[in-house]
Design an enzyme around this catalytic site. Structure first.
Site, PDB file in Angstrom:
ATOM      1  N   GLY A  81       0.762  -1.245   0.000  1.00  0.00           N
ATOM      2  CA  GLY A  81       0.000   0.000   0.000  1.00  0.00           C
ATOM      3  C   GLY A  81       0.790   1.292   0.000  1.00  0.00           C
TER       4      GLY A  81
ATOM      5  N   ASP B 164       0.301   3.355   4.240  1.00  0.00           N
ATOM      6  CA  ASP B 164      -0.721   4.096   3.499  1.00  0.00           C
ATOM      7  C   ASP B 164      -1.846   4.570   4.416  1.00  0.00           C
ATOM      8  OD1 ASP B 164      -1.584   1.471   3.957  1.00  0.00           O
ATOM      9  OD2 ASP B 164      -2.272   1.110   1.927  1.00  0.00           O
TER      10      ASP B 164
ATOM     11  N   ASP C 298      -5.740   1.964  10.242  1.00  0.00           N
ATOM     12  CA  ASP C 298      -7.146   1.638  10.438  1.00  0.00           C
ATOM     13  C   ASP C 298      -7.303   1.134  11.882  1.00  0.00           C
ATOM     14  OD1 ASP C 298      -9.799   1.141   9.285  1.00  0.00           O
ATOM     15  OD2 ASP C 298      -9.287  -0.965   9.270  1.00  0.00           O
ATOM     16  N   THR C 299      -7.247  -0.179  12.108  1.00  0.00           N
ATOM     17  CA  THR C 299      -7.298  -0.664  13.498  1.00  0.00           C
ATOM     18  C   THR C 299      -6.006  -0.314  14.241  1.00  0.00           C
ATOM     19  OG1 THR C 299      -6.272  -2.812  12.998  1.00  0.00           O
ATOM     20  CG2 THR C 299      -8.678  -2.669  12.805  1.00  0.00           C
ATOM     21  N   GLY C 300      -4.921  -0.113  13.493  1.00  0.00           N
ATOM     22  CA  GLY C 300      -3.623   0.185  14.090  1.00  0.00           C
ATOM     23  C   GLY C 300      -2.750  -1.052  14.255  1.00  0.00           C
TER      24      GLY C 300
ATOM     25  N   LYS D  78      -7.557   6.699  10.037  1.00  0.00           N
ATOM     26  CA  LYS D  78      -8.982   6.579  10.405  1.00  0.00           C
ATOM     27  C   LYS D  78      -9.058   6.391  11.911  1.00  0.00           C
ATOM     28  CE  LYS D  78     -10.235   3.814   6.312  1.00  0.00           C
ATOM     29  NZ  LYS D  78     -10.785   2.501   5.923  1.00  0.00           N
TER      30      LYS D  78
ATOM     31  N   ARG E 170      -4.939   0.336  -7.392  1.00  0.00           N
ATOM     32  CA  ARG E 170      -3.685   0.888  -6.841  1.00  0.00           C
ATOM     33  C   ARG E 170      -3.082   1.948  -7.756  1.00  0.00           C
ATOM     34  NH1 ARG E 170      -1.957  -2.183  -2.416  1.00  0.00           N
ATOM     35  NH2 ARG E 170      -2.342  -4.412  -2.534  1.00  0.00           N
TER      36      ARG E 170
HETATM   37  P1  IMP Z   1      -4.820  -1.912  10.218  1.00  0.00           P
HETATM   38  O1  IMP Z   1      -3.810  -2.958  10.547  1.00  0.00           O
HETATM   39  O2  IMP Z   1      -6.210  -2.333  10.578  1.00  0.00           O
HETATM   40  O3  IMP Z   1      -4.479  -0.541  10.775  1.00  0.00           O
HETATM   41  O4  IMP Z   1      -4.904  -1.828   8.670  1.00  0.00           O
HETATM   42  C1  IMP Z   1      -4.027  -1.167   7.956  1.00  0.00           C
HETATM   43  C2  IMP Z   1      -4.035  -1.660   6.536  1.00  0.00           C
HETATM   44  O5  IMP Z   1      -5.328  -2.053   6.093  1.00  0.00           O
HETATM   45  C3  IMP Z   1      -3.623  -0.528   5.649  1.00  0.00           C
HETATM   46  O6  IMP Z   1      -2.234  -0.492   5.515  1.00  0.00           O
HETATM   47  C4  IMP Z   1      -4.319  -0.881   4.366  1.00  0.00           C
HETATM   48  O7  IMP Z   1      -3.497  -1.739   3.607  1.00  0.00           O
HETATM   49  C5  IMP Z   1      -5.557  -1.617   4.790  1.00  0.00           C
HETATM   50  N1  IMP Z   1      -6.703  -0.693   4.777  1.00  0.00           N
HETATM   51  C6  IMP Z   1      -7.265  -0.059   5.813  1.00  0.00           C
HETATM   52  N2  IMP Z   1      -8.263   0.750   5.430  1.00  0.00           N
HETATM   53  C7  IMP Z   1      -8.326   0.621   4.088  1.00  0.00           C
HETATM   54  C8  IMP Z   1      -9.139   1.243   3.066  1.00  0.00           C
HETATM   55  O8  IMP Z   1     -10.003   2.098   3.318  1.00  0.00           O
HETATM   56  N3  IMP Z   1      -8.869   0.857   1.795  1.00  0.00           N
HETATM   57  C9  IMP Z   1      -7.923  -0.057   1.465  1.00  0.00           C
HETATM   58  N4  IMP Z   1      -7.135  -0.633   2.361  1.00  0.00           N
HETATM   59  C10 IMP Z   1      -7.344  -0.304   3.669  1.00  0.00           C
HETATM   60 MG    MG Z   2      -1.309  -1.661   4.008  1.00  0.00          MG
END
Ligand code: IMP
Ligand code: MG
Length: 173
Positions: free
Chosen positions: A40, A99, A102-104, A130, A164
């Site tokens: 990403g 990129d 989200d959850t972190g 987010k 992408r």
């Molecule tokens: P986390 O581990 O939940 O914080 O997710 C992070 C990863 O999920 C990011 O690096 C993205 O690759 C993917 N991701 C989170 N939100 C989105 C979105 O809105 N579109 C596409 N990929 C996302």
């Molecule tokens: Mg990612």
């Protein structure tokens, strides 16, 4: 057909990346290795390191690949390392770049891994954040744009491996 509506134009992204590089250059001095999370971050990182050059920095560049999402819109909750950095980063200062936070979980996982490998200092940078989706305690040091809980694509970011290549960031409806 899925519809993608524009959220950030190319010019808005470029302007924000330039500012971010300025913020990074003001806060970090000395050596720096930029570590991008694949896939990403690849477009963002490519623009960011060139902006860092204009801000007077000379970063090294590495990549790690982690996976959590699979092909859907929801994270699986498990983060796996599927491609490690090749160079030894022990003794280096690191800027970890993703990129989206989200959850972190991905950023936290990668951060801990790099600290275990001996990074002396570590900062995190994400183009999009987010905050309302956070499930673990992980705040990025440098954030391009905070956004609502929407599913975005483009500028390196995918939905099931499509979009992408888009030069802008859009919301999938
Ligand atoms: P986390 O581990 O939940 O914080 O997710 C992070 C990863 O999920 C990011 O690096 C993205 O690759 C993917 N991701 C989170 N939100 C989105 C979105 O809105 N579109 C596409 N990929 C996302
Ligand atoms: Mg990612």
């Amino acid at each position: 057909m899925t519809k993608v509506s524009k959220l950030f134009e190319e010019s808005e992204i470029a302007a924000r990346v330039e500012q971010l590089a300025g913020e990074i250059a003001r806060q970090i001095s000395g050596d720096l290795v930029v570590v991008g999370l694949l896939k990403g971050s690849f477009v963002f990182l490519a623009d960011l390191v060139r902006a860092l050059d204009r801000a007077g920095m000379t970063p090294g560049i590495e990549f790690m690949r982690v996976a959590s999402y699979g092909l859907g819109k929801e994270s699986s909750g498990n983060v796996e390392l599927i491609g490690d950095i090749l160079d030894d980063i022990a003794g280096h200062q690191v800027l970890l770049v993703d990129d989206i936070v989200d959850t972190g979980r991905s950023l936290l996982f990668a951060r801990n891994l790099l600290l275990d490998k001996g990074a002396t200092r570590l900062w995190t940078c994400t183009l999009l954040d987010k905050p309302s989706r956070r499930e673990v305690d992980c705040a990025a040091d440098f954030v391009g744009f905070p956004i609502e809980d929407v599913f975005v694509v483009g500028y390196g970011i995918d939905y099931a491996e499509t979009y992408r290549h888009l030069p802008y960031i859009g919301v999938v409806e």
